[in-house]
Design an enzyme around this catalytic site. Structure first.
Site, PDB file in Angstrom:
ATOM      1  N   LEU A 153      36.282 -85.883 -47.361  1.00 36.26           N
ATOM      2  CA  LEU A 153      36.068 -84.968 -47.943  1.00 36.26           C
ATOM      3  C   LEU A 153      36.772 -84.058 -48.119  1.00 36.26           C
ATOM      4  CD1 LEU A 153      36.355 -81.971 -46.216  1.00 36.26           C
ATOM      5  CD2 LEU A 153      34.729 -82.955 -44.683  1.00 36.26           C
ATOM      6  N   LYS A 204      41.769 -95.581 -46.011  1.00 40.14           N
ATOM      7  CA  LYS A 204      41.968 -94.100 -46.278  1.00 40.14           C
ATOM      8  C   LYS A 204      43.290 -93.812 -46.112  1.00 40.14           C
ATOM      9  CE  LYS A 204      41.566 -89.952 -44.719  1.00 40.14           C
ATOM     10  NZ  LYS A 204      41.407 -89.124 -46.077  1.00 40.14           N
ATOM     11  N   CYS A 260      46.545 -83.461 -45.594  1.00 38.55           N
ATOM     12  CA  CYS A 260      45.992 -84.519 -45.496  1.00 38.55           C
ATOM     13  C   CYS A 260      47.587 -85.206 -46.407  1.00 38.55           C
ATOM     14  CB  CYS A 260      44.571 -84.652 -45.734  1.00 38.55           C
ATOM     15  SG  CYS A 260      43.164 -84.314 -44.681  1.00 38.55           S
TER      16      CYS A 260
HETATM   17  P1  NAD Z   1      41.593 -78.776 -37.564  1.00 42.96           P
HETATM   18  O1  NAD Z   1      42.582 -79.038 -37.356  1.00 42.96           O
HETATM   19  O2  NAD Z   1      41.037 -77.787 -38.897  1.00 42.96           O
HETATM   20  O3  NAD Z   1      40.670 -78.955 -36.581  1.00 42.96           O
HETATM   21  C1  NAD Z   1      40.908 -80.217 -35.414  1.00 42.96           C
HETATM   22  C2  NAD Z   1      40.119 -79.644 -33.714  1.00 42.96           C
HETATM   23  O4  NAD Z   1      39.919 -80.419 -32.929  1.00 42.96           O
HETATM   24  C3  NAD Z   1      40.088 -78.133 -33.784  1.00 42.96           C
HETATM   25  O5  NAD Z   1      39.169 -77.356 -33.765  1.00 42.96           O
HETATM   26  C4  NAD Z   1      40.689 -78.192 -32.179  1.00 42.96           C
HETATM   27  O6  NAD Z   1      41.175 -77.340 -31.466  1.00 42.96           O
HETATM   28  C5  NAD Z   1      39.707 -79.744 -31.295  1.00 42.96           C
HETATM   29  N1  NAD Z   1      40.556 -80.030 -31.113  1.00 42.96           N
HETATM   30  C6  NAD Z   1      41.531 -80.877 -30.287  1.00 42.96           C
HETATM   31  N2  NAD Z   1      42.448 -81.440 -29.986  1.00 42.96           N
HETATM   32  C7  NAD Z   1      40.963 -81.804 -28.882  1.00 42.96           C
HETATM   33  C8  NAD Z   1      40.634 -82.135 -27.595  1.00 42.96           C
HETATM   34  N3  NAD Z   1      41.270 -82.153 -26.698  1.00 42.96           N
HETATM   35  N4  NAD Z   1      39.258 -81.840 -27.432  1.00 42.96           N
HETATM   36  C9  NAD Z   1      38.274 -81.099 -28.714  1.00 42.96           C
HETATM   37  N5  NAD Z   1      38.886 -80.273 -29.806  1.00 42.96           N
HETATM   38  C10 NAD Z   1      40.169 -81.160 -29.165  1.00 42.96           C
HETATM   39  O7  NAD Z   1      41.506 -80.589 -38.434  1.00 42.96           O
HETATM   40  P2  NAD Z   1      40.869 -81.356 -39.463  1.00 42.96           P
HETATM   41  O8  NAD Z   1      41.320 -80.980 -40.992  1.00 42.96           O
HETATM   42  O9  NAD Z   1      39.592 -80.350 -39.635  1.00 42.96           O
HETATM   43  O10 NAD Z   1      41.209 -82.710 -39.477  1.00 42.96           O
HETATM   44  C11 NAD Z   1      40.729 -83.849 -38.966  1.00 42.96           C
HETATM   45  C12 NAD Z   1      41.031 -85.408 -39.220  1.00 42.96           C
HETATM   46  O11 NAD Z   1      40.260 -85.414 -40.164  1.00 42.96           O
HETATM   47  C13 NAD Z   1      42.589 -84.986 -39.206  1.00 42.96           C
HETATM   48  O12 NAD Z   1      42.787 -86.833 -38.439  1.00 42.96           O
HETATM   49  C14 NAD Z   1      42.752 -85.068 -40.261  1.00 42.96           C
HETATM   50  O13 NAD Z   1      43.943 -85.669 -40.734  1.00 42.96           O
HETATM   51  C15 NAD Z   1      41.144 -85.807 -40.664  1.00 42.96           C
HETATM   52  N6  NAD Z   1      40.487 -85.182 -42.424  1.00 42.96           N
HETATM   53  C16 NAD Z   1      40.712 -83.988 -42.482  1.00 42.96           C
HETATM   54  C17 NAD Z   1      40.482 -83.698 -44.270  1.00 42.96           C
HETATM   55  C18 NAD Z   1      40.262 -81.869 -44.265  1.00 42.96           C
HETATM   56  O14 NAD Z   1      40.458 -81.999 -45.683  1.00 42.96           O
HETATM   57  N7  NAD Z   1      40.745 -81.313 -44.083  1.00 42.96           N
HETATM   58  C19 NAD Z   1      39.846 -84.203 -44.624  1.00 42.96           C
HETATM   59  C20 NAD Z   1      39.712 -85.800 -43.876  1.00 42.96           C
HETATM   60  C21 NAD Z   1      40.354 -86.191 -43.052  1.00 42.96           C
END
Ligand code: NAD
Length: 435
Positions: A153, A204, A260
């Site tokens: 996404l 990915k 990312c």
């Molecule tokens: P983010 O930082 O917005 O969210 C991560 C969440 O995880 C936070 O709310 C944090 O509080 C929570 N968290 C951390 N440790 C935790 C734990 N031990 N227990 C419970 N919750 C915990 O991150 P994101 O942007 O959503 O990205 C998440 C993953 O998805 C990453 O690996 C990222 O590379 C990947 N990703 C992100 C996107 C994007 O557009 N943001 C797109 C594709 C993939």
């Protein structure tokens, strides 16, 4: 199906909301009590078009809930998604500590067969690592499978992308668990590909690295256009019409930022090196991207020299339009450099200013692009929000002390800007001036 999503960030919250909308029973978990309290009160911790409505609808219908209780959420679920952050360490390696912590907790909580799905972006081989962590943390052996289901996404269109992805990648260790995921995703009616776990993890990184390469490639061509007097916009048109290449991600500008591409490209270089392969091509992609902001500020320095005490209006702060995400935003590099050079910065962004204030406190934040432009010696367009394309540029020119525009995303036409009385600098195109 009963589903648990651990990590309610951009990916987790959207994933949870969409699975609930498809009729599943979803509990979203986070270890930040403030975030969960906010969500329980019906407020969104992030800006994402359409998210608030979707969450409200599914909470009201009893299909979506938020909690800090991972144990309870895991015990009631067949499928547990890991969607926590995987930030970079100083050397570019991926920091897997959040994934590891969650895997440990899942292992301790599990009482019956569970499918653990890694949706966080993690280096090839992490599936095995997660499996080992869970095995070691179990009090008594409980069967489970670890699946890789990378997320593609884009922030700003996350709901739409999750409902209509180009493809769904399922890296599964066996047919049976692959079928469970196929069943979950079937209502979306989108192409699905089943692979082994390491291949899914690699898909990915290969996808993000390829897109980053396209961006840096066209930016390198833009550099050449500037030196040779060619127009990169025309070059992009001519190149993008080749069906083998396509126009997507061929936009010259300030380069890629966000949570990312920067970290995923660094991570892939690091993984390659740990496997004994020097990924020279990707190192060059990263280097070209690193030069974008200094190159852009160089244009301001040259046209407005000296920058000391000059007032610069900056339009757009988020790393891209339609998000409030400031992670690795090019605005941070540009503004930090402008401030170092003694400039005073007045900025405007439709939604990212609350986040930007925490990172760039020395900036004057304005209520509109016009307020930012008032009295400015130069205006720098950094993020191409749609509203900037439709600015009343006559009004902007009248408000500025000196009508000099630096367009970091090529959203305006040079000839039009010249006619409107601006000195106009853009990327990979000749500067124009009305005088
Ligand atoms: P983010 O930082 O917005 O969210 C991560 C969440 O995880 C936070 O709310 C944090 O509080 C929570 N968290 C951390 N440790 C935790 C734990 N031990 N227990 C419970 N919750 C915990 O991150 P994101 O942007 O959503 O990205 C998440 C993953 O998805 C990453 O690996 C990222 O590379 C990947 N990703 C992100 C996107 C994007 O557009 N943001 C797109 C594709 C993939």
């Amino acid at each position: 199906m009963n589903i648990c999503v651990v990590g309610t960030g951009y990916v987790g919250l959207v994933t949870g909301a969409v699975f609930a909308d498809l009729g599943n029973d979803v509990v979203c978990v986070d270890n930040q009590p403030d975030k969960i309290a906010l969500l329980q009160a019906g407020r969104m911790p992030i800006y994402e078009p359409g998210l608030e409505e979707m969450v409200a609808r599914n909470v009201a219908d009893g299909r979506l809930a938020f909690t800090t209780d991972l144990t309870g959420a895991v015990r009631r679920s067949l499928i547990v998604f890991i969607t926590v952050g995987t930030p970079p360490k100083a050397d570019g390696q991926t920091d897997l500590s959040a994934v590891e912590a969650v895997a440990k907790e899942i292992g301790q909580a599990m009482e019956k067969y569970t499918v653990i799905v890694n949706k966080s972006t993690v280096p090839v081989g992490t599936g095995d690592f997660v499996r080992e962590v869970i095995e070691q943390s179990q009090r008594s052996p409980v069967p489970f499978d670890v699946v890789s289901n990378p997320e593609f996404l884009r922030e700003g269109s996350a709901i739409e992308d999750t409902l209509r992805p180009d493809r769904i990648v399922i890296g599964a260790p066996n047919q049976q668990v692959a079928m469970t995921l196929l069943e979950l995703y079937a209502p979306l009616e989108r192409p699905m590909i089943i692979t082994d776990v390491p291949s899914a993890e690699m898909i990915k990184y290969a996808s993000n690295a390829f897109l980053a390469t396209k961006i840096s490639f066209i930016n390198a061509i833009a550099n050449m256009c500037e030196l040779a007097g060619a127009d990169v916009s025309q070059v992009i048109k001519g190149v993008g019409l080749d069906a083998r290449i396509g126009p997507a991600f061929l936009q010259a500008g300030l380069g890629y930022g966000g949570s990312c591409f920067p970290k995923d490209t660094e991570s892939l270089v690091h993984t390659a090196s740990s496997l004994g392969y020097d990924f020279k091509l990707l190192r060059a992609v990263i280097e070209v991207n690193r030069e974008r902001a200094p190159h852009f500020v160089g244009k301001l320095e040259k046209a407005l020299a000296p920058l000391d005490d000059k007032v610069i209006a900056v339009l757009g702060l988020a790393f891209k339009p339609n998000t409030d995400d400031m992670r690795e935003a090019k605005s941070i590099e540009v503004i930090t450099r402008l401030l170092e050079l003694g400039a005073r910065v007045r900025a405007y962004d439709p939604v990212a200013m609350p986040n930007a204030r925490k990172i760039l406190p020395a900036v004057v934040y304005c209520d509109s692009p016009y307020e930012a432009a008032a009295g400015a010696d130069g205006l720098a367009l950094v993020t191409e929000w749609n509203e900037f394309k439709f600015l009343n540029l006559e009004r902007v020119r009248a408000l500025m002390r000196r009508p000099v525009v630096f367009d970091g995303r090529n959203i305006w036409e040079p000839e039009r800007m010249r006619r409107l009385g601006f000195e106009y600098h853009s990327i990979g195109r000749r500067p124009v001036s009305s005088s």
